[in-house]
Scaffold this active site. Structure first.
Site, PDB file in Angstrom:
ATOM      1  N   ASP A 141      -2.316  -3.385  15.233  1.00 26.12           N
ATOM      2  CA  ASP A 141      -3.262  -4.393  14.732  1.00 26.12           C
ATOM      3  C   ASP A 141      -4.623  -3.772  14.479  1.00 26.12           C
ATOM      4  OD1 ASP A 141      -4.595  -7.579  15.923  1.00 26.12           O
ATOM      5  OD2 ASP A 141      -4.064  -6.900  13.907  1.00 26.12           O
ATOM      6  N   LYS A 144      -5.447  -0.896   8.845  1.00 30.84           N
ATOM      7  CA  LYS A 144      -4.117  -1.010   8.212  1.00 30.84           C
ATOM      8  C   LYS A 144      -3.660   0.316   7.619  1.00 30.84           C
ATOM      9  CE  LYS A 144      -5.083  -4.856   9.751  1.00 30.84           C
ATOM     10  NZ  LYS A 144      -4.759  -5.015  11.189  1.00 30.84           N
ATOM     11  N   ASP A 169       0.986  -6.357  12.752  1.00 35.07           N
ATOM     12  CA  ASP A 169       0.296  -7.534  12.228  1.00 35.07           C
ATOM     13  C   ASP A 169      -0.189  -7.246  10.807  1.00 35.07           C
ATOM     14  OD1 ASP A 169      -2.709  -9.438  13.023  1.00 35.07           O
ATOM     15  OD2 ASP A 169      -0.785 -10.099  12.215  1.00 35.07           O
ATOM     16  N   ASN A 170      -0.423  -8.305  10.030  1.00 36.44           N
ATOM     17  CA  ASN A 170      -1.124  -8.213   8.741  1.00 36.44           C
ATOM     18  C   ASN A 170      -0.413  -7.418   7.660  1.00 36.44           C
ATOM     19  OD1 ASN A 170      -3.654  -7.640  11.005  1.00 36.44           O
ATOM     20  ND2 ASN A 170      -3.580  -9.558   9.858  1.00 36.44           N
ATOM     21  N   GLU A 199      -4.167 -15.785  10.440  1.00 32.19           N
ATOM     22  CA  GLU A 199      -4.711 -16.572  11.552  1.00 32.19           C
ATOM     23  C   GLU A 199      -5.679 -17.653  11.078  1.00 32.19           C
ATOM     24  OE1 GLU A 199      -4.531 -13.245  11.490  1.00 32.19           O
ATOM     25  OE2 GLU A 199      -6.438 -12.306  11.836  1.00 32.19           O
TER      26      GLU A 199
HETATM   27  N1  LIG Z   1      -8.213   4.374  14.216  1.00 30.05           N
HETATM   28  C1  LIG Z   1      -8.524   3.322  15.005  1.00 30.05           C
HETATM   29  N2  LIG Z   1      -8.220   3.437  16.333  1.00 30.05           N
HETATM   30  C2  LIG Z   1      -8.488   2.388  17.144  1.00 30.05           C
HETATM   31  C3  LIG Z   1      -9.055   1.231  16.625  1.00 30.05           C
HETATM   32  N3  LIG Z   1      -9.467   0.069  17.162  1.00 30.05           N
HETATM   33  C4  LIG Z   1      -9.974  -0.689  16.179  1.00 30.05           C
HETATM   34  N4  LIG Z   1      -9.941   0.001  15.042  1.00 30.05           N
HETATM   35  C5  LIG Z   1     -10.511  -0.428  13.789  1.00 30.05           C
HETATM   36  C6  LIG Z   1      -9.760  -1.644  13.320  1.00 30.05           C
HETATM   37  C7  LIG Z   1     -10.690  -2.781  12.968  1.00 30.05           C
HETATM   38  C8  LIG Z   1      -9.979  -4.128  12.934  1.00 30.05           C
HETATM   39  C9  LIG Z   1      -8.562  -4.065  12.335  1.00 30.05           C
HETATM   40  N5  LIG Z   1      -8.048  -5.404  11.964  1.00 30.05           N
HETATM   41  C10 LIG Z   1      -8.307  -5.888  10.748  1.00 30.05           C
HETATM   42  O1  LIG Z   1      -8.947  -5.248   9.935  1.00 30.05           O
HETATM   43  C11 LIG Z   1      -7.847  -7.281  10.425  1.00 30.05           C
HETATM   44  C12 LIG Z   1      -8.420  -7.927   9.320  1.00 30.05           C
HETATM   45  C13 LIG Z   1      -8.041  -9.234   8.992  1.00 30.05           C
HETATM   46  C14 LIG Z   1      -8.663  -9.922   7.828  1.00 30.05           C
HETATM   47  C15 LIG Z   1     -10.030  -9.771   7.571  1.00 30.05           C
HETATM   48  C16 LIG Z   1     -10.605 -10.416   6.482  1.00 30.05           C
HETATM   49  C17 LIG Z   1      -9.819 -11.219   5.654  1.00 30.05           C
HETATM   50  F1  LIG Z   1     -10.387 -11.857   4.612  1.00 30.05           F
HETATM   51  C18 LIG Z   1      -8.474 -11.378   5.897  1.00 30.05           C
HETATM   52  C19 LIG Z   1      -7.873 -10.727   6.984  1.00 30.05           C
HETATM   53  C20 LIG Z   1      -7.084  -9.911   9.763  1.00 30.05           C
HETATM   54  C21 LIG Z   1      -6.510  -9.268  10.847  1.00 30.05           C
HETATM   55  O2  LIG Z   1      -5.559  -9.883  11.627  1.00 30.05           O
HETATM   56  C22 LIG Z   1      -6.875  -7.954  11.178  1.00 30.05           C
HETATM   57  O3  LIG Z   1      -6.254  -7.359  12.248  1.00 30.05           O
HETATM   58  C23 LIG Z   1      -9.353   1.202  15.258  1.00 30.05           C
HETATM   59  N6  LIG Z   1      -9.083   2.234  14.438  1.00 30.05           N
HETATM   60 MG   LIG Z   2      -4.538  -8.515  12.842  1.00 30.12          MG
END
Ligand SMILES: Nc1ncc2ncn(CCCCCNC(=O)c3cc(-c4ccc(F)cc4)cc(O)c3O)c2n1
Ligand SMILES: [Mg+2]
Length: 214
Positions: A141, A144, A169-170, A199
């Site tokens: 999660d 992506k 997810d996603n 969500e």
């Molecule tokens: N390498 C590394 N290691 C470890 C880490 N820990 C965090 N990160 C960085 C990840 C930052 C968050 C990731 N999740 C998402 O971006 C996400 C986005 C949406 C979404 C947003 C806007 C919309 F309009 C529609 C849908 C919905 C979701 O359910 C999502 O999970 C890492 N990276």
């Molecule tokens: Mg997610």
């Protein structure tokens, strides 16, 4: 300067959820995201699918990539069998700080190890750091475009065994097309798509469950 959305979400948990009651923490976050501010938690609809997969696998060792505020961390940890543990990786220190407090409020901190830093750095250290031989369950999660490289890294580090379950997810929104290609066209995985919604919205999204065949 003002508070952040994760900090406002944490306040809602501290105000509305009972300490030591994971379900009330989950409900308080869902209520906040539906009625106050949308946030990128897996949410209640996809969360029910997550619950059913975690319950079916009943993992002794679980890994989560991308903690955010700890919503799915609490969802997973509340279903773990006695003695089992969840390792969760978070890149952003501000998210991690909020997640630690959400997890503490739920009372599940003894089942959870939160590791700060990029997944690409943390994954190769998991065996030595936590004395694990393999992972029974992985929830993807985080970024992506990290789903494929980190899945390959889990394989290369010998962290997957015959029957390990990956749940991503996603895969539709924001989308992980390269990941879907990878797991669906790879003979070492048996994949299945669970259709749902992003969500707290009626936008299509879903979870991809992939069993590693060894
Ligand atoms: N390498 C590394 N290691 C470890 C880490 N820990 C965090 N990160 C960085 C990840 C930052 C968050 C990731 N999740 C998402 O971006 C996400 C986005 C949406 C979404 C947003 C806007 C919309 F309009 C529609 C849908 C919905 C979701 O359910 C999502 O999970 C890492 N990276
Ligand atoms: Mg997610």
């Amino acid at each position: 300067t003002g508070s952040s959305r994760p900090q406002r979400l944490l306040k809602a948990v501290q105000r509305n959820a009972a300490k030591g009651d994971p379900q009330s923490v989950i409900s308080a976050i869902d209520y906040f995201c539906r009625h106050s501010e949308w946030a990128m938690n897996v949410g209640d609809e996809k969360g029910s699918i997550l619950d059913s997969v975690v319950s079916e696998v009943s993992p002794t060792t679980a890994l989560e990539l991308g903690t955010y505020c700890g919503y799915s961390t609490v969802r997973i940890a509340r279903l773990l069998p006695p003695g089992a543990s969840l390792i969760t990786l978070e890149f952003n220190p501000d998210y991690a700080a909020v997640a630690r407090q959400v997890i503490a409020h739920s009372g599940l901190q003894d089942k959870i190890h939160l590791v700060e830093g990029p997944s690409g750095d943390s994954i190769p250290k998991l065996k030595e750091r936590f004395g694990i031989t393999s992972l029974d369950f992985v929830f993807l999660d985080h970024w992506k475009d990290r789903y494929v490289p980190d899945t390959k890294l889990l394989e290369e580090c010998g962290l997957l065994r015959k029957g390990s379950v990956l749940l991503a997810d996603n895969v539709i929104c924001p989308g992980a097309p390269e990941y879907l290609d990878y797991v669906r066209n790879n003979p070492r995985y048996e994949s299945r798509y669970f259709q749902s919604h992003l969500e707290y919205t009626n936008v299509e999204d879903g979870l991809e469950k992939s069993v590693f065949l060894g």
